[in-house]
Motif scaffolding. Sequence first.
Motif, short mmCIF file in Angstrom:
data_model
loop_
_atom_site.label_atom_id
_atom_site.label_comp_id
_atom_site.label_asym_id
_atom_site.label_seq_id
_atom_site.Cartn_x
_atom_site.Cartn_y
_atom_site.Cartn_z
N HIS A 130 0.83 -1.20 0.00
CA HIS A 130 0.00 0.00 0.00
C HIS A 130 0.87 1.26 0.00
N ILE A 131 1.90 1.27 0.82
CA ILE A 131 2.79 2.43 0.88
C ILE A 131 3.45 2.65 -0.49
N SER A 132 3.86 1.58 -1.14
CA SER A 132 4.47 1.69 -2.47
C SER A 132 3.48 2.27 -3.47
N GLN A 133 2.22 1.87 -3.36
CA GLN A 133 1.20 2.40 -4.27
C GLN A 133 0.95 3.88 -4.01
N VAL A 134 0.92 4.27 -2.76
CA VAL A 134 0.73 5.69 -2.41
C VAL A 134 1.90 6.50 -2.95
N ALA A 135 3.12 6.03 -2.74
CA ALA A 135 4.30 6.74 -3.22
C ALA A 135 4.31 6.80 -4.75
N ALA A 136 3.91 5.72 -5.41
CA ALA A 136 3.88 5.70 -6.87
C ALA A 136 2.86 6.71 -7.41
N LYS A 137 1.70 6.77 -6.78
CA LYS A 137 0.69 7.74 -7.21
C LYS A 137 1.18 9.17 -7.00
N ALA A 138 1.82 9.41 -5.87
CA ALA A 138 2.36 10.75 -5.59
C ALA A 138 3.46 11.10 -6.60
N ASN A 139 4.30 10.14 -6.96
CA ASN A 139 5.35 10.38 -7.96
C ASN A 139 4.74 10.71 -9.33
N ARG A 140 3.66 10.01 -9.69
CA ARG A 140 2.99 10.30 -10.96
C ARG A 140 2.42 11.72 -10.95
N SER A 141 1.80 12.10 -9.84
CA SER A 141 1.25 13.46 -9.73
C SER A 141 2.36 14.51 -9.79
N LEU A 142 3.47 14.22 -9.12
CA LEU A 142 4.61 15.14 -9.16
C LEU A 142 5.16 15.24 -10.57
N GLY A 143 5.23 14.13 -11.27
CA GLY A 143 5.69 14.15 -12.66
C GLY A 143 4.79 15.01 -13.54
N PHE A 144 3.48 14.90 -13.32
CA PHE A 144 2.52 15.72 -14.07
C PHE A 144 2.78 17.20 -13.81
N ILE A 145 2.98 17.54 -12.55
CA ILE A 145 3.25 18.94 -12.19
C ILE A 145 4.56 19.41 -12.83
N LYS A 146 5.57 18.56 -12.77
CA LYS A 146 6.87 18.94 -13.35
C LYS A 146 6.75 19.21 -14.85
N ARG A 147 6.00 18.35 -15.54
CA ARG A 147 5.86 18.53 -16.99
C ARG A 147 5.07 19.80 -17.34
N SER A 173 -1.44 21.04 -3.18
CA SER A 173 -2.81 20.76 -3.57
C SER A 173 -2.99 19.39 -4.22
N LEU A 174 -1.99 18.95 -4.97
CA LEU A 174 -2.16 17.73 -5.77
C LEU A 174 -1.35 16.52 -5.29
N VAL A 175 -0.18 16.76 -4.74
CA VAL A 175 0.70 15.64 -4.38
C VAL A 175 0.58 15.28 -2.91
N ARG A 176 0.82 16.24 -2.04
CA ARG A 176 0.85 15.96 -0.61
C ARG A 176 -0.46 15.37 -0.08
N PRO A 177 -1.64 15.84 -0.51
CA PRO A 177 -2.87 15.22 0.01
C PRO A 177 -2.98 13.73 -0.29
N SER A 178 -2.46 13.30 -1.43
CA SER A 178 -2.53 11.87 -1.74
C SER A 178 -1.63 11.04 -0.83
N MET A 179 -0.57 11.67 -0.29
CA MET A 179 0.31 10.95 0.63
C MET A 179 -0.18 11.02 2.07
N GLU A 180 -1.13 11.92 2.34
CA GLU A 180 -1.60 12.09 3.71
C GLU A 180 -3.03 11.62 3.94
N TYR A 181 -3.73 11.24 2.90
CA TYR A 181 -5.12 10.83 3.05
C TYR A 181 -5.22 9.63 3.98
N CYS A 182 -5.93 9.78 5.07
CA CYS A 182 -6.12 8.73 6.10
C CYS A 182 -4.80 8.25 6.70
N ALA A 183 -3.78 9.06 6.67
CA ALA A 183 -2.46 8.66 7.15
C ALA A 183 -2.44 8.36 8.64
N ALA A 184 -3.37 8.91 9.41
CA ALA A 184 -3.42 8.59 10.83
C ALA A 184 -3.71 7.11 11.04
#
Length: 179
Positions: A6-23, A39-50
């Motif tokens: 799950h952590i790998s999937q969250v990190a992969a999704k965040a990396n894809r979002s970051l790549g989109f922003i970079k492009r 707005s786009l990357v950090r929330p995906s890494m923090e959603y339900c993180a507690a």
Amino acid sequence: MKWKNHISQVAAKANRSLGFIKRNLRGCTEDIKNMAYKSLVRPSMEYCAAVWDPYTADQIYQLEAVQRRAARFVKNIYDRRSSVTDMMTDLEWPLLSTRRKISRLSQFQKAYEGHLAIPVQTLLHPVTRSTRNNHSKAFIPPQPSKDTYKFSFLPRAVSEWNSLPESTIAITDPTAFKA
């Protein structure tokens, strides 16, 4: 194993979002890049993180690495000798693990004050004898035998809650507590 995936999937999704922003925001100002990351990357890494908060060093590193890459992008500094920690300090970005800890403690405080439907007082036993190491609202930490429970929300939140100073525990307003 499930959580590690799950952590790998969250990190992969965040990396894809970051790549989109970079492009798409390559030539934009630092403020716009900063806002896009928040707005786009950090929330995906923090959603339900507690709830799913990673506890192993490699899982924490996976998520922190995304933020470190984002800091380089936002500041537009890719020199290997430049300090990403200094960039993050300049951007006023705390570590994601620190943000998760604050979130976990805020959730626990809301539950303690009755703002959430988590019956903390019935799930946990208060410390009956006061010592100099705890405050008046301390709980006996659960003693789990499995890592899956040991590093879950409740045991981690209780030990962190017990380590807070009395002045912080006395705050009843959730917004003021989080601040």
